[in-house]
Design a protein around this motif. Structure first.
Motif, PDB file in Angstrom:
ATOM      1  N   ALA A 183       9.143   2.213   2.325  1.00  0.00           N
ATOM      2  CA  ALA A 183       9.909   1.031   1.917  1.00  0.00           C
ATOM      3  C   ALA A 183       9.056  -0.227   2.024  1.00  0.00           C
ATOM      4  O   ALA A 183       9.126  -1.123   1.165  1.00  0.00           O
ATOM      5  CB  ALA A 183      11.163   0.901   2.774  1.00  0.00           C
ATOM      6  N   ILE A 184       8.236  -0.320   3.069  1.00  0.00           N
ATOM      7  CA  ILE A 184       7.353  -1.481   3.243  1.00  0.00           C
ATOM      8  C   ILE A 184       6.325  -1.524   2.117  1.00  0.00           C
ATOM      9  O   ILE A 184       6.041  -2.581   1.549  1.00  0.00           O
ATOM     10  CB  ILE A 184       6.680  -1.429   4.625  1.00  0.00           C
ATOM     11  CG1 ILE A 184       7.710  -1.745   5.715  1.00  0.00           C
ATOM     12  CG2 ILE A 184       5.501  -2.403   4.696  1.00  0.00           C
ATOM     13  CD1 ILE A 184       7.219  -1.482   7.119  1.00  0.00           C
ATOM     14  N   HIS A 185       5.770  -0.369   1.782  1.00  0.00           N
ATOM     15  CA  HIS A 185       4.812  -0.325   0.668  1.00  0.00           C
ATOM     16  C   HIS A 185       5.450  -0.827  -0.621  1.00  0.00           C
ATOM     17  O   HIS A 185       4.855  -1.597  -1.376  1.00  0.00           O
ATOM     18  CB  HIS A 185       4.291   1.097   0.470  1.00  0.00           C
ATOM     19  CG  HIS A 185       3.483   1.251  -0.787  1.00  0.00           C
ATOM     20  ND1 HIS A 185       4.011   1.754  -1.950  1.00  0.00           N
ATOM     21  CD2 HIS A 185       2.195   0.918  -1.074  1.00  0.00           C
ATOM     22  CE1 HIS A 185       3.083   1.736  -2.895  1.00  0.00           C
ATOM     23  NE2 HIS A 185       1.980   1.240  -2.390  1.00  0.00           N
ATOM     24  N   ASP A 186       6.661  -0.386  -0.879  1.00  0.00           N
ATOM     25  CA  ASP A 186       7.352  -0.809  -2.095  1.00  0.00           C
ATOM     26  C   ASP A 186       7.571  -2.317  -2.123  1.00  0.00           C
ATOM     27  O   ASP A 186       7.545  -2.937  -3.191  1.00  0.00           O
ATOM     28  CB  ASP A 186       8.696  -0.087  -2.217  1.00  0.00           C
ATOM     29  CG  ASP A 186       8.535   1.404  -2.472  1.00  0.00           C
ATOM     30  OD1 ASP A 186       7.436   1.817  -2.907  1.00  0.00           O
ATOM     31  OD2 ASP A 186       9.496   2.163  -2.228  1.00  0.00           O
ATOM     32  N   ARG A 187       7.769  -2.903  -0.945  1.00  0.00           N
ATOM     33  CA  ARG A 187       8.028  -4.353  -0.873  1.00  0.00           C
ATOM     34  C   ARG A 187       6.758  -5.178  -1.004  1.00  0.00           C
ATOM     35  O   ARG A 187       6.736  -6.188  -1.700  1.00  0.00           O
ATOM     36  CB  ARG A 187       8.738  -4.700   0.430  1.00  0.00           C
ATOM     37  CG  ARG A 187      10.195  -4.276   0.483  1.00  0.00           C
ATOM     38  CD  ARG A 187      10.845  -4.715   1.784  1.00  0.00           C
ATOM     39  NE  ARG A 187      10.814  -6.164   1.955  1.00  0.00           N
ATOM     40  CZ  ARG A 187      11.184  -6.786   3.071  1.00  0.00           C
ATOM     41  NH1 ARG A 187      11.591  -6.078   4.112  1.00  0.00           N
ATOM     42  NH2 ARG A 187      11.149  -8.100   3.151  1.00  0.00           N
ATOM     43  N   VAL A 188       5.675  -4.769  -0.341  1.00  0.00           N
ATOM     44  CA  VAL A 188       4.476  -5.614  -0.312  1.00  0.00           C
ATOM     45  C   VAL A 188       3.549  -5.363  -1.491  1.00  0.00           C
ATOM     46  O   VAL A 188       2.783  -6.247  -1.885  1.00  0.00           O
ATOM     47  CB  VAL A 188       3.700  -5.448   1.016  1.00  0.00           C
ATOM     48  CG1 VAL A 188       4.560  -5.833   2.193  1.00  0.00           C
ATOM     49  CG2 VAL A 188       3.155  -4.030   1.175  1.00  0.00           C
ATOM     50  N   GLY A 189       3.579  -4.160  -2.060  1.00  0.00           N
ATOM     51  CA  GLY A 189       2.764  -3.880  -3.236  1.00  0.00           C
ATOM     52  C   GLY A 189       1.279  -3.745  -2.979  1.00  0.00           C
ATOM     53  O   GLY A 189       0.479  -3.742  -3.915  1.00  0.00           O
ATOM     54  N   THR A 190       0.871  -3.636  -1.721  1.00  0.00           N
ATOM     55  CA  THR A 190      -0.530  -3.452  -1.379  1.00  0.00           C
ATOM     56  C   THR A 190      -0.961  -2.016  -1.679  1.00  0.00           C
ATOM     57  O   THR A 190      -0.162  -1.089  -1.586  1.00  0.00           O
ATOM     58  CB  THR A 190      -0.750  -3.751   0.116  1.00  0.00           C
ATOM     59  OG1 THR A 190      -0.327  -5.088   0.392  1.00  0.00           O
ATOM     60  CG2 THR A 190      -2.208  -3.598   0.530  1.00  0.00           C
ATOM     61  N   THR A 191      -2.224  -1.832  -2.042  1.00  0.00           N
ATOM     62  CA  THR A 191      -2.766  -0.489  -2.225  1.00  0.00           C
ATOM     63  C   THR A 191      -2.841   0.206  -0.871  1.00  0.00           C
ATOM     64  O   THR A 191      -3.486  -0.294   0.045  1.00  0.00           O
ATOM     65  CB  THR A 191      -4.169  -0.558  -2.856  1.00  0.00           C
ATOM     66  OG1 THR A 191      -4.090  -1.283  -4.082  1.00  0.00           O
ATOM     67  CG2 THR A 191      -4.712   0.839  -3.119  1.00  0.00           C
ATOM     68  N   PHE A 192      -2.170   1.340  -0.738  1.00  0.00           N
ATOM     69  CA  PHE A 192      -2.201   2.132   0.496  1.00  0.00           C
ATOM     70  C   PHE A 192      -3.047   3.382   0.259  1.00  0.00           C
ATOM     71  O   PHE A 192      -2.792   4.136  -0.684  1.00  0.00           O
ATOM     72  CB  PHE A 192      -0.793   2.582   0.901  1.00  0.00           C
ATOM     73  CG  PHE A 192       0.026   1.563   1.653  1.00  0.00           C
ATOM     74  CD1 PHE A 192      -0.159   0.209   1.466  1.00  0.00           C
ATOM     75  CD2 PHE A 192       1.016   1.972   2.534  1.00  0.00           C
ATOM     76  CE1 PHE A 192       0.604  -0.730   2.153  1.00  0.00           C
ATOM     77  CE2 PHE A 192       1.795   1.054   3.231  1.00  0.00           C
ATOM     78  CZ  PHE A 192       1.583  -0.309   3.040  1.00  0.00           C
ATOM     79  N   LEU A 193      -4.031   3.596   1.125  1.00  0.00           N
ATOM     80  CA  LEU A 193      -4.812   4.832   1.107  1.00  0.00           C
ATOM     81  C   LEU A 193      -4.582   5.521   2.442  1.00  0.00           C
ATOM     82  O   LEU A 193      -4.978   5.014   3.494  1.00  0.00           O
ATOM     83  CB  LEU A 193      -6.295   4.541   0.892  1.00  0.00           C
ATOM     84  CG  LEU A 193      -7.197   5.742   0.637  1.00  0.00           C
ATOM     85  CD1 LEU A 193      -6.696   6.582  -0.530  1.00  0.00           C
ATOM     86  CD2 LEU A 193      -8.626   5.294   0.379  1.00  0.00           C
ATOM     87  N   TYR A 194      -3.932   6.674   2.400  1.00  0.00           N
ATOM     88  CA  TYR A 194      -3.337   7.309   3.582  1.00  0.00           C
ATOM     89  C   TYR A 194      -3.986   8.666   3.817  1.00  0.00           C
ATOM     90  O   TYR A 194      -4.167   9.448   2.876  1.00  0.00           O
ATOM     91  CB  TYR A 194      -1.842   7.482   3.294  1.00  0.00           C
ATOM     92  CG  TYR A 194      -0.956   7.816   4.467  1.00  0.00           C
ATOM     93  CD1 TYR A 194      -0.279   6.818   5.160  1.00  0.00           C
ATOM     94  CD2 TYR A 194      -0.746   9.136   4.866  1.00  0.00           C
ATOM     95  CE1 TYR A 194       0.562   7.113   6.218  1.00  0.00           C
ATOM     96  CE2 TYR A 194       0.088   9.440   5.926  1.00  0.00           C
ATOM     97  CZ  TYR A 194       0.742   8.427   6.590  1.00  0.00           C
ATOM     98  OH  TYR A 194       1.580   8.734   7.651  1.00  0.00           O
ATOM     99  N   VAL A 195      -4.338   8.956   5.057  1.00  0.00           N
ATOM    100  CA  VAL A 195      -4.928  10.246   5.416  1.00  0.00           C
ATOM    101  C   VAL A 195      -3.970  11.025   6.302  1.00  0.00           C
ATOM    102  O   VAL A 195      -3.443  10.486   7.284  1.00  0.00           O
ATOM    103  CB  VAL A 195      -6.276  10.054   6.146  1.00  0.00           C
ATOM    104  CG1 VAL A 195      -6.695  11.337   6.866  1.00  0.00           C
ATOM    105  CG2 VAL A 195      -7.362   9.641   5.172  1.00  0.00           C
ATOM    106  N   THR A 196      -3.732  12.282   5.953  1.00  0.00           N
ATOM    107  CA  THR A 196      -2.887  13.138   6.787  1.00  0.00           C
ATOM    108  C   THR A 196      -3.207  14.599   6.521  1.00  0.00           C
ATOM    109  O   THR A 196      -3.781  14.949   5.489  1.00  0.00           O
ATOM    110  CB  THR A 196      -1.389  12.866   6.525  1.00  0.00           C
ATOM    111  OG1 THR A 196      -0.601  13.615   7.445  1.00  0.00           O
ATOM    112  CG2 THR A 196      -1.002  13.261   5.109  1.00  0.00           C
ATOM    113  N   HIS A 197      -2.840  15.449   7.474  1.00  0.00           N
ATOM    114  CA  HIS A 197      -2.887  16.903   7.243  1.00  0.00           C
ATOM    115  C   HIS A 197      -1.470  17.455   7.124  1.00  0.00           C
ATOM    116  O   HIS A 197      -1.290  18.654   6.943  1.00  0.00           O
ATOM    117  CB  HIS A 197      -3.614  17.604   8.394  1.00  0.00           C
ATOM    118  CG  HIS A 197      -2.903  17.469   9.711  1.00  0.00           C
ATOM    119  ND1 HIS A 197      -3.087  16.411  10.554  1.00  0.00           N
ATOM    120  CD2 HIS A 197      -1.987  18.264  10.306  1.00  0.00           C
ATOM    121  CE1 HIS A 197      -2.314  16.556  11.619  1.00  0.00           C
ATOM    122  NE2 HIS A 197      -1.633  17.671  11.495  1.00  0.00           N
ATOM    123  N   ASP A 198      -0.471  16.563   7.199  1.00  0.00           N
ATOM    124  CA  ASP A 198       0.936  16.953   7.178  1.00  0.00           C
ATOM    125  C   ASP A 198       1.448  16.968   5.738  1.00  0.00           C
ATOM    126  O   ASP A 198       1.577  15.917   5.103  1.00  0.00           O
ATOM    127  CB  ASP A 198       1.746  15.970   8.027  1.00  0.00           C
ATOM    128  CG  ASP A 198       3.189  16.408   8.226  1.00  0.00           C
ATOM    129  OD1 ASP A 198       3.880  16.615   7.209  1.00  0.00           O
ATOM    130  OD2 ASP A 198       3.631  16.518   9.378  1.00  0.00           O
TER     131      ASP A 198
END
Length: 332
Positions: A183-198
């Motif tokens: 939801a925060i990503h949708d609001r701020v519009g910043t490029t998110f680069l996310y690392v996970t094994h999940d």
């Protein structure tokens, strides 16, 4: 909210070696401005090393990394102006929530009025109004992670890099924070680069997912594309669960939830086989059956308990069936 006018990342033929070990192997990837893109893979797949090169904490052995068309390879980490969020929060224990969030603005010597206004905006964004005067030790793990997120976003970075940020949270809290983070990503519009094994984390939040294996990109696509149409055995097996069927020298993936099951003789399907239930595992809404077919192969079957009222038992002979479009042909 209007997207920032920056945030396109271009990774061009990037390689990273440590001695004789190749951690990242000729990776090419375009990350679009405002996108939530996840690097997904097992330990040793190269996802965190790639993130650290983008952040500037590791040097690329070859290739190029560009932000909005300009190479940043020779730009030190502190000058790249990227936000970072780690699994361990990395909050200053002696500082209040408000001071933790304001820290990046303090070191940039922004005007006091701007800092105060921005901190209050960030507290509202992460739903921590009224928590500004608390210390990190007075917060739950999920609240601490939201403070770390607010601190990383407060200076409006073009890109936010997140390295396993929810790994320290228990499952229930992790699911809650996933929804908040998206939801925060949708609001701020910043490029998110996310690392996970999940895998569930990647599926629930991402616009696109990059599956990595042995330093290379295995497949890139939307969550739906990767889940419904995996190209390789590794992609089908790593993202979710799959059964693998051999037909005419080709391998096909069949998801457990796409198999119908019924007592022997009760099933009408385009494709059907008979087998004997070996194990039954209960997961609340779903039962997982392991069924051994007459040829000795075992298939995993997910049974929606609410919709399938049959009472199955270990040793029971059952029919399994599926439609032709339930299977996906794999490359290898």
């Amino acid at each position: 909210m209007t997207l920032p006018d920056t945030g396109d990342l271009s990774i061009k033929n990037v390689t990273k070696t440590f001695g004789s070990t190749t951690a990242v192997d000729h990776v090419n990837l375009e990350v679009q401005r405002g996108e939530f893109l996840t690097l997904l893979g097992p330990s040793g797949s190269g996802k965190t090393t790639l993130l650290m090169m983008i952040a500037g904490f590791e040097d690329a052995s070859s290739g190029d990394i560009a932000l909005d068309g300009a190479s940043i390879l020779n730009v030190p980490a502190e000058k790249r102006n990227f936000g970072m969020v780690f699994q361990g929060y990395a909050l200053f224990p002696h500082m209040t929530v408000r001071r933790n969030i304001s820290y990046p603005l303090d070191v940039r010597k922004r005007p006091k009025s701007e800092i105060e206004s921005r901190v209050e905006e960030m507290l509202a964004l992460v739903q921590l109004e009224g928590f500004g005067d608390r210390l990190p030790k007075q917060l739950s793990g999920g609240q601490q992670q939201r403070v770390a997120l607010a601190r990383a976003l407060c200076f409006a970075p073009p890109v936010l890099l997140l390295d396993e940020p929810l790994g320290a949270l228990d499952k229930k809290l992790r699911i809650e924070v996933q929804a908040q983070l998206k939801a925060i990503h949708d609001r701020v519009g910043t490029t998110f680069l996310y690392v996970t094994h999940d895998q569930e984390e990647a599926l629930s939040m991402s616009d696109r997912i990059v599956i990595m294996r042995d330093g290379k990109i295995e497949q890139v696509g939307t969550p739906n594309e990767l889940y419904e149409k995996p190209r390789t055995v590794f992609a089908a097996d790593f993202l979710g669960k799959s059964n693998f069927l051999e037909r005419s020298e080709a391998t096909y993936a069949l998801r457990p939830e796409k198999i119908d099951v019924a007592p022997s003789g009760d099933l009408q399907c385009a494709v059907s086989v008979t087998g004997k239930i070996q194990t039954i595992s209960y997961f609340g809404a779903v039962q997982k059956l392991m069924v051994m077919l007459d040829d000795g192969k075992c298939l995993e079957v997910d049974v929606d308990i609410w919709r399938n009222r049959n009472a199955f038992s270990v040793g029971q002979v059952v029919d399994l069936g599926w439609t032709d479009d339930a299977v996906t042909k794999l490359e290898g």
